[in-house]
Design a protein around this motif. Structure first.
Motif, mmCIF file in Angstrom:
data_model
loop_
_atom_site.group_PDB
_atom_site.id
_atom_site.type_symbol
_atom_site.label_atom_id
_atom_site.label_comp_id
_atom_site.label_asym_id
_atom_site.label_seq_id
_atom_site.Cartn_x
_atom_site.Cartn_y
_atom_site.Cartn_z
ATOM 1 N N ILE A 24 0.844 -1.202 0.000
ATOM 2 C CA ILE A 24 0.000 0.000 0.000
ATOM 3 C C ILE A 24 0.876 1.248 0.000
ATOM 4 C CG2 ILE A 24 -1.525 1.338 1.514
ATOM 5 C CD1 ILE A 24 -3.059 -1.216 2.016
ATOM 6 N N VAL A 25 0.550 2.176 -0.901
ATOM 7 C CA VAL A 25 1.348 3.401 -1.018
ATOM 8 C C VAL A 25 0.430 4.537 -1.501
ATOM 9 C CG1 VAL A 25 2.174 2.668 -3.327
ATOM 10 C CG2 VAL A 25 3.481 4.354 -2.063
ATOM 11 N N PRO A 26 0.611 5.752 -0.998
ATOM 12 C CA PRO A 26 -0.229 6.840 -1.499
ATOM 13 C C PRO A 26 0.132 7.181 -2.941
ATOM 14 C CG PRO A 26 1.436 7.700 -0.006
ATOM 15 C CD PRO A 26 1.543 6.207 0.047
ATOM 16 N N VAL B 11 -0.331 -0.816 -4.433
ATOM 17 C CA VAL B 11 -1.775 -0.561 -4.388
ATOM 18 C C VAL B 11 -1.934 0.883 -3.918
ATOM 19 C CG1 VAL B 11 -3.950 -1.149 -3.247
ATOM 20 C CG2 VAL B 11 -2.371 -2.969 -3.951
ATOM 21 N N PHE B 12 -2.413 1.727 -4.828
ATOM 22 C CA PHE B 12 -2.474 3.154 -4.523
ATOM 23 C C PHE B 12 -3.685 3.504 -3.676
ATOM 24 C CE2 PHE B 12 0.128 3.412 -8.503
ATOM 25 C CZ PHE B 12 1.275 3.890 -7.867
ATOM 26 N N PRO C 260 -7.222 15.399 2.419
ATOM 27 C CA PRO C 260 -7.067 16.674 1.701
ATOM 28 C C PRO C 260 -6.457 17.795 2.545
ATOM 29 C CG PRO C 260 -9.387 16.238 2.169
ATOM 30 C CD PRO C 260 -8.637 15.030 2.595
ATOM 31 N N ARG C 261 -6.428 17.626 3.850
ATOM 32 C CA ARG C 261 -5.857 18.675 4.701
ATOM 33 C C ARG C 261 -4.368 18.430 4.950
ATOM 34 N NH1 ARG C 261 -6.111 22.602 5.173
ATOM 35 N NH2 ARG C 261 -6.286 23.229 7.346
ATOM 36 N N SER C 262 -4.015 17.200 5.279
ATOM 37 C CA SER C 262 -2.600 16.925 5.591
ATOM 38 C C SER C 262 -1.808 16.542 4.346
ATOM 39 C CB SER C 262 -2.498 15.803 6.620
ATOM 40 O OG SER C 262 -2.863 14.574 6.025
ATOM 41 N N TYR C 263 -2.501 16.198 3.262
ATOM 42 C CA TYR C 263 -1.922 15.681 2.008
ATOM 43 C C TYR C 263 -1.285 14.297 2.196
ATOM 44 C CZ TYR C 263 -1.707 20.838 1.176
ATOM 45 O OH TYR C 263 -1.963 22.186 1.100
ATOM 46 N N CYS C 264 -1.417 13.729 3.372
ATOM 47 C CA CYS C 264 -0.814 12.418 3.655
ATOM 48 C C CYS C 264 -1.871 11.314 3.588
ATOM 49 C CB CYS C 264 -0.154 12.429 5.023
ATOM 50 S SG CYS C 264 1.319 13.461 5.082
ATOM 51 N N ILE C 265 -1.420 10.086 3.633
ATOM 52 C CA ILE C 265 -2.261 8.901 3.422
ATOM 53 C C ILE C 265 -3.558 8.945 4.236
ATOM 54 C CG2 ILE C 265 -1.257 7.401 5.221
ATOM 55 C CD1 ILE C 265 -1.062 5.230 2.909
ATOM 56 N N ASP C 266 -4.641 8.576 3.583
ATOM 57 C CA ASP C 266 -5.951 8.586 4.235
ATOM 58 C C ASP C 266 -6.175 7.234 4.913
ATOM 59 O OD1 ASP C 266 -8.827 9.921 4.255
ATOM 60 O OD2 ASP C 266 -9.059 7.769 3.866
ATOM 61 N N ILE C 267 -6.444 7.287 6.203
ATOM 62 C CA ILE C 267 -6.467 6.054 6.981
ATOM 63 C C ILE C 267 -7.651 5.153 6.627
ATOM 64 C CG2 ILE C 267 -6.577 5.113 9.336
ATOM 65 C CD1 ILE C 267 -4.786 7.512 10.133
ATOM 66 N N SER C 268 -8.809 5.739 6.350
ATOM 67 C CA SER C 268 -9.934 4.842 6.038
ATOM 68 C C SER C 268 -9.758 4.218 4.660
ATOM 69 C CB SER C 268 -11.283 5.542 6.190
ATOM 70 O OG SER C 268 -11.342 6.616 5.315
ATOM 71 N N ASP C 269 -9.216 4.961 3.700
ATOM 72 C CA ASP C 269 -8.955 4.351 2.389
ATOM 73 C C ASP C 269 -7.873 3.270 2.511
ATOM 74 O OD1 ASP C 269 -9.669 4.152 -0.325
ATOM 75 O OD2 ASP C 269 -7.846 5.200 -0.915
ATOM 76 N N LEU C 270 -6.873 3.552 3.332
ATOM 77 C CA LEU C 270 -5.819 2.551 3.575
ATOM 78 C C LEU C 270 -6.455 1.249 4.067
ATOM 79 C CD1 LEU C 270 -2.716 3.275 5.863
ATOM 80 C CD2 LEU C 270 -3.891 1.128 5.882
ATOM 81 N N SER D 273 -9.443 0.165 3.757
ATOM 82 C CA SER D 273 -10.312 -0.493 2.790
ATOM 83 C C SER D 273 -9.522 -1.222 1.708
ATOM 84 C CB SER D 273 -11.258 0.524 2.148
ATOM 85 O OG SER D 273 -10.567 1.273 1.178
ATOM 86 N N LYS D 274 -8.250 -0.891 1.560
ATOM 87 C CA LYS D 274 -7.458 -1.521 0.485
ATOM 88 C C LYS D 274 -6.636 -2.721 0.976
ATOM 89 C CE LYS D 274 -8.432 1.515 -2.879
ATOM 90 N NZ LYS D 274 -8.067 2.896 -3.150
#
Ligand SMILES: *Cc1c(COP(=O)(O)O)cnc(C)c1O
Length: 371
Positions: free
Chosen positions: A81-83, A102-103, A108-118, A120-121
């Motif tokens: 997993i990677v942004p 897996v992207f 949108p605020r921190s520009y860093c990886i989104d934990i809930s999307d992470l 889900s993947k």
């Protein structure tokens, strides 16, 4: 117009010039260009400064990620997993290592990886997460290590842009790059600790990973001329180590200057409605390798043109998300709306440690006049 550069490596050198020349002369005299003592002592300094047990110098920050992936000895069908909102070097080594990126989307605020999307993947094939501390902003690491543990995943921190940033873990501020299994760093000249050419380093929590990485970075050798596995050649030059050792003691001073510049922008730009300033969350200490703002309503490109006309350099990191790059087109198609939107809205303005008051005032003054 006031001359302003996006980076001012020449002005930054002044502080260290004599010491750098001395270090350079020492290596010229000793001719220990490869694997000199200076490399070991620089690794030791990094280990002490960042409070991390095992450090290995290597050729650059991209190699560091490649070496990290190989050191983890993952199965061939592993998904990583990677942004997608990052520099290509965060994901390129995954493919080089024969693994599958897996992207995932970003916040949108921190520009860093989104934990809930992470979350889900994650599949049964997922074996590691690469988080990217982007622009000096630390990824929120309050829950990711627990998610990793629960699913038996390794955690790699791509710390190329954020050496010296801190993040809250177990109620304690710790250096980014020292929390996951492996942290990877770059000494590319524009990074927080910029060298004089290419260079990189890995931080490890476990000696086992360090030992394997050391072997991989040195042609898979367990001893000289004994090759146990196929490795690569990736070393930090003695010269780079010696020069970086001169700069390391000043890292905090330099980062303080970056933070002050950012603070100046926060004070002078916060009233502008069309601009969204970077988030400074409670869980971290940003090191502002970049000061990246967002221009709403499709205004980014016009804003960049305007800055150009005013002699203010700017950069767009990143215009094309990795999941839209041709190099990664062989992967499963994904839609990452927040990443895609950021790519249209972000722009980075100068925040380097050698900006002076006059330049800072000029920049905010011109930006305030943007219609
Ligand atoms: C710079 C960078 C790298 C790679 O570092 P190099 O030393 O240039 O190979 C990796 N990841 C990110 C996010 C970077 O910005």
């Amino acid at each position: 117009m006031l001359p302003i550069s996006f980076l001012d490596l020449e002005k930054e050198q002044v502080r260290y010039k004599t010491a750098l020349e001395l270090a350079f002369q020492t290596i010229l005299r000793k001719t220990n260009y490869i694997n000199g003592d200076e490399v070991r002592s620089f690794e030791k300094s990094l280990s002490e400064k960042f409070n991390t047990p095992f450090v290995l110098g290597c050729g650059n920050g991209t190699d560091a990620i490649y070496i990290a992936l190989l050191a983890l000895n993952l199965p061939k069908d592993a998904e990583i997993i990677v942004p997608s909102f990052t520099y290509a070097a965060s994901a390129e080594p995954v493919l080089q290592a024969g693994l599958t990126p897996v992207f995932v989307d970003v916040d949108p605020r921190s520009y860093c990886i989104d934990i809930s999307d992470l979350k889900s993947k994650i599949t049964s094939k997922t074996k590691a997460i690469i988080v990217v501390h982007l622009f000096g902003q630390a990824v929120d690491l309050q829950s990711i290590p627990f998610i990793a543990k629960e699913h038996n995943l390794h955690l790699i921190e791509d710390n190329a842009q954020s050496l010296g940033s801190k993040v809250l873990v177990d109620d304690e501020l710790k250096y980014t790059g020292t929390i996951g299994d492996i942290g990877t760093n770059s000494f590319f000249p524009s990074k927080n600790l910029g060298g004089f050419g290419d260079g990189g380093a890995l931080f490890f929590r476990k000696e086992e990973h360090y030992q394997r990485a050391k072997m991989i970075a040195s042609h898979g050798q367990s001893q000289k001329y004994i090759h146990d596995i196929v490795g690569i050649n990736s070393r930090l030059d003695t010269l780079q180590a010696a020069l970086l050792s001169v700069k390391l003691p000043y890292l905090d001073v330099v980062l303080q200057k970056r933070k002050e510049n950012a603070q100046f922008y926060f004070e002078h730009l916060q009233h502008i409605d069309s601009i969204e300033l970077p988030e400074v969350p409670h869980y971290s200490e940003h090191s502002f390798n970049q000061f990246t703002i967002r221009l709403k309503n499709n205004r980014r490109d016009v804003f960049q043109l305007y800055l150009n006309q005013k002699g203010i350099p700017s950069m767009v990191y990143y215009k094309i998300p990795l999941h839209h790059q041709k190099a990664f087109s062989g992967l499963k198609k994904v839609t990452l709306p927040r990443t895609e939107k950021l790519c249209e809205e972000v722009i980075s303005i100068p925040v380097h440690p050698c900006l002076d008051q006059e330049q800072l005032y000029y920049i905010v003054d011109q930006i305030s006049k943007f219609e």
